[in-house]
Write an enzyme that holds these catalytic residues in place. Structure first.
Site, PDB file in Angstrom:
ATOM      1  N   ASP A  25       0.843  -1.198   0.000  1.00  0.00           N
ATOM      2  CA  ASP A  25       0.000   0.000   0.000  1.00  0.00           C
ATOM      3  C   ASP A  25       0.880   1.251   0.000  1.00  0.00           C
ATOM      4  O   ASP A  25       1.805   1.343   0.809  1.00  0.00           O
ATOM      5  CB  ASP A  25      -0.866   0.053   1.275  1.00  0.00           C
ATOM      6  CG  ASP A  25      -2.101  -0.828   1.178  1.00  0.00           C
ATOM      7  OD1 ASP A  25      -2.300  -1.466   0.138  1.00  0.00           O
ATOM      8  OD2 ASP A  25      -2.857  -0.877   2.164  1.00  0.00           O
ATOM      9  N   LYS A  82      -8.158   0.669  -5.062  1.00  0.00           N
ATOM     10  CA  LYS A  82      -9.355   0.111  -4.430  1.00  0.00           C
ATOM     11  C   LYS A  82     -10.624   0.861  -4.839  1.00  0.00           C
ATOM     12  O   LYS A  82     -10.642   2.093  -4.871  1.00  0.00           O
ATOM     13  CB  LYS A  82      -9.237   0.206  -2.892  1.00  0.00           C
ATOM     14  CG  LYS A  82      -8.197  -0.723  -2.282  1.00  0.00           C
ATOM     15  CD  LYS A  82      -8.271  -0.630  -0.763  1.00  0.00           C
ATOM     16  CE  LYS A  82      -7.071  -1.247  -0.082  1.00  0.00           C
ATOM     17  NZ  LYS A  82      -7.030  -2.713  -0.184  1.00  0.00           N
ATOM     18  N   GLY A 154      -5.537  -2.997   8.896  1.00  0.00           N
ATOM     19  CA  GLY A 154      -5.169  -1.846   9.698  1.00  0.00           C
ATOM     20  C   GLY A 154      -4.974  -2.140  11.173  1.00  0.00           C
ATOM     21  O   GLY A 154      -4.885  -1.218  11.978  1.00  0.00           O
ATOM     22  N   ARG A 166      -6.328 -20.654   7.010  1.00  0.00           N
ATOM     23  CA  ARG A 166      -6.496 -22.034   7.506  1.00  0.00           C
ATOM     24  C   ARG A 166      -7.844 -22.609   7.066  1.00  0.00           C
ATOM     25  O   ARG A 166      -7.925 -23.744   6.605  1.00  0.00           O
ATOM     26  CB  ARG A 166      -6.457 -22.050   9.036  1.00  0.00           C
ATOM     27  CG  ARG A 166      -5.089 -21.823   9.624  1.00  0.00           C
ATOM     28  CD  ARG A 166      -4.395 -23.130   9.860  1.00  0.00           C
ATOM     29  NE  ARG A 166      -3.175 -22.947  10.621  1.00  0.00           N
ATOM     30  CZ  ARG A 166      -2.203 -23.846  10.650  1.00  0.00           C
ATOM     31  NH1 ARG A 166      -2.318 -24.972   9.960  1.00  0.00           N
ATOM     32  NH2 ARG A 166      -1.122 -23.618  11.350  1.00  0.00           N
ATOM     33  N   GLY A 215      -3.369  -7.364   8.307  1.00  0.00           N
ATOM     34  CA  GLY A 215      -2.726  -7.548   9.612  1.00  0.00           C
ATOM     35  C   GLY A 215      -1.277  -7.981   9.571  1.00  0.00           C
ATOM     36  O   GLY A 215      -0.682  -8.261  10.612  1.00  0.00           O
ATOM     37  N   GLY A 236      -0.282  -3.656   4.047  1.00  0.00           N
ATOM     38  CA  GLY A 236      -0.934  -2.359   4.022  1.00  0.00           C
ATOM     39  C   GLY A 236      -0.213  -1.380   4.919  1.00  0.00           C
ATOM     40  O   GLY A 236       0.803  -0.790   4.553  1.00  0.00           O
ATOM     41  N   SER A 237      -0.723  -1.260   6.130  1.00  0.00           N
ATOM     42  CA  SER A 237      -0.217  -0.248   7.041  1.00  0.00           C
ATOM     43  C   SER A 237       1.174  -0.593   7.567  1.00  0.00           C
ATOM     44  O   SER A 237       1.923   0.285   7.979  1.00  0.00           O
ATOM     45  CB  SER A 237      -1.188  -0.103   8.207  1.00  0.00           C
ATOM     46  OG  SER A 237      -2.520  -0.153   7.734  1.00  0.00           O
TER      47      SER A 237
END
Lengths: 295, 195
Positions: A25, A82, A154, A166, A215, A236-237
């Site tokens: 990102d 996005k 996030g 999983r 995450g 992402g973050s």
């Protein structure tokens, strides 16, 4: 000799080329260059990274087209962007801008709470999030050319992405091991199109690549998701919220390539500075969990 | 038995492994430099050329790959793989591995929405070869020792220079394995010469 654009092979093939890679990102040209330099296979052009979207609240929409163009002009690797779930016009605008892949994303506020986009209508390929095989199959049925776990974006907390990966693997394995005459009932139970399950059963795997997302905050997180069978990772973050993004980005890329080389991951993880702080999932109210968006 | 490697730093590796299958071929997924000693030919898969190049440097593959090519070992590059092999890249001051005498232009057909499929005629391989072009490069010009195997709409999309084979599309994404079997033949012939 006629030229055919937007075929399944061209759209799914584009995602196949990203395998084993990291998609990052970014919110501007400078970050995009850091990502490319670190070895990212693509960048996701955004107005704000998910943790900032979460902090800001309110309605999150498609990025300003000028940000998308700024990123497109800065790098030669593919650029993704996005669109809100079900937002036909945002998707068409991104297609018109020439983005290489659209993420119909639960990170943004959904525009339609009943229908996802009919992704077969577009020349540009789509990636969608999925927590289980039912969601994944519905998205494939709608024409998604790539999947990713939803995780909980996030948060810097890997637990939801692990749960989704999983479960997906277990459900795919179950379908592969089933007799064909059991598939229709499984399709009914999962809310999955029968034809998609039949394809999975016959080929022994999902018909599109499945990346990890939501995450991932450390090189070890990225390697974990690869160990669990992800085809690649979205970060992402995690990167640009860390103290040394360039170093962090390189470490994530290396850990993804060599996810089984633990001595190397140990080296990569040294002195990276603090990762993003992160949020415990149970502290987020269910209505605020982005993974609950999409149907 | 011949051993053919697929460079597995990033990209579509599994598809190449499948397309290379033949009774006398052992396919090796190459992740470490030492594995280059075990193989008679090597495939550079499709993926992102900038990413692959960074990983080639990072893991010390650069010099060993150059040596592998200098010894005359066959190499087959598809899309990003072809970019790695070129002696010149339009708009870039430096090439990557500089193995094959040709100039390539990256993303020459445009962005992903311009990516396409078309049928190709290829010398030595056959008619109606399925070409899947994804953000594909073109081979703009080739040097004197390079044979053009296929062109599409006036652009060169496949070429061969002795043991080196390059194409700008992705035969590994189709069930048509003729291009791969053509490469397997090159490796067999090279083995026969060395023997």
């Amino acid at each position: 000799m006629e030229r055919q654009v937007g075929t399944d092979r061209v759209k799914r093939g584009m995602a196949e080329m990203q395998k084993g890679g990291v998609i990052m990102d970014v919110v501007n040209a400078e970050q995009a260059k850091i990502a490319e330099e670190a070895g990212a296979v693509a960048v996701m052009a955004l107005e704000r990274v998910p943790s900032d979207i979460r902090a800001a609240g309110g309605v999150a929409r498609m990025a300003d087209p000028s940000i998308v163009e700024e990123v497109q002009n800065a790098v030669s690797i593919p650029v993704m962007a996005k669109a809100r779930i079900g937002h036909i016009v945002e998707a068409r605008v991104l297609e018109a801008l020439g983005v290489d892949y659209i993420d119909e994303s639960e990170v943004l506020t959904p525009a339609d709470e009943v229908f996802h986009l009919n992704k077969r209508d577009y020349t540009v390929p789509f990636v969608c999030g999925a927590r289980n095989l039912g969601e994944a199959s519905r998205r494939i049925g709608e024409g998604a050319s790539m999947l990713r776990t939803k995780g909980e974006p996030g948060t810097g907390n890997i637990v939801e992405a692990v749960r989704h990966q999983r479960l997906m693997q277990a459900q795919v394995n179950k379908v592969v091991g089933m007799a064909e005459d059991e598939l229709m009932t499984e399709a009914k139970n999962l809310g999955a199109p029968y034809e998609v399950l039949l394809d999975i059963k016959r080929n022994g795997r999902l018909p599109v690549v499945n990346f990890a997302a939501g995450g991932i905050a450390t090189p070890a997180d990225a390697a974990l998701m690869m160990q669990l069978g992800s085809d690649g990772v979205f970060v992402g973050s995690g990167i640009f919220k860390s103290e040394n993004p360039a170093k962090f980005a390189k470490a994530i890329v290396e850990a993804t390539t060599h996810y089984e080389d633990f001595a190397l991951i140990a080296e990569l993880s040294k002195n990276l500075g603090p990762a993003m702080k992160g949020i415990e999932i149970s502290s987020i109210e269910e209505k605020d969990r982005m993974q609950e968006r999409g149907w | 038995m011949i051993n053919i490697g697929v460079l597995a730093l990033q990209g579509a590796v599994r598809e190449h492994v499948k397309a290379l299958q033949a009774p006398d071929v052992n396919v090796i997924v190459v992740k470490k430099v030492e594995q280059l000693d075990e193989i008679d030919g090597l495939v550079f898969p499709g993926g992102e050329s900038t990413t692959m190049r960074r990983l080639i440097n990072l893991y010390g593959f650069y010099e060993p790959l150059k040596k592998f090519a200098e010894k005359g070992n066959p190499i087959f590059g598809t899309c990003a793989g072809a970019i790695l092999m070129a002696t010149e890249i339009v708009g870039q001051t430096e090439p990557h591995l500089s193995i094959m005498d040709m100039t390539v232009e990256r993303n020459a057909f445009g962005r992903q929405r311009e990516s396409f499929e078309a049928r190709l005629t290829m010398e030595g391989v056959g008619e109606d070869v399925e070409g899947v072009f994804i953000r594909a490069p073109i081979i703009e010009t080739v040097g004197p020792g390079v044979k053009i195997l296929s062109s599409y709409d006036g652009d060169i999309v496949a070429a061969q220079q002795g043991p080196f084979l390059a194409c700008s599309f992705h035969p590994e994404l189709t069930d048509d394995d003729r291009m791969h079997q053509y490469f397997v033949k090159i490796v067999r012939e090279q083995q026969a010469i060395e023997a």
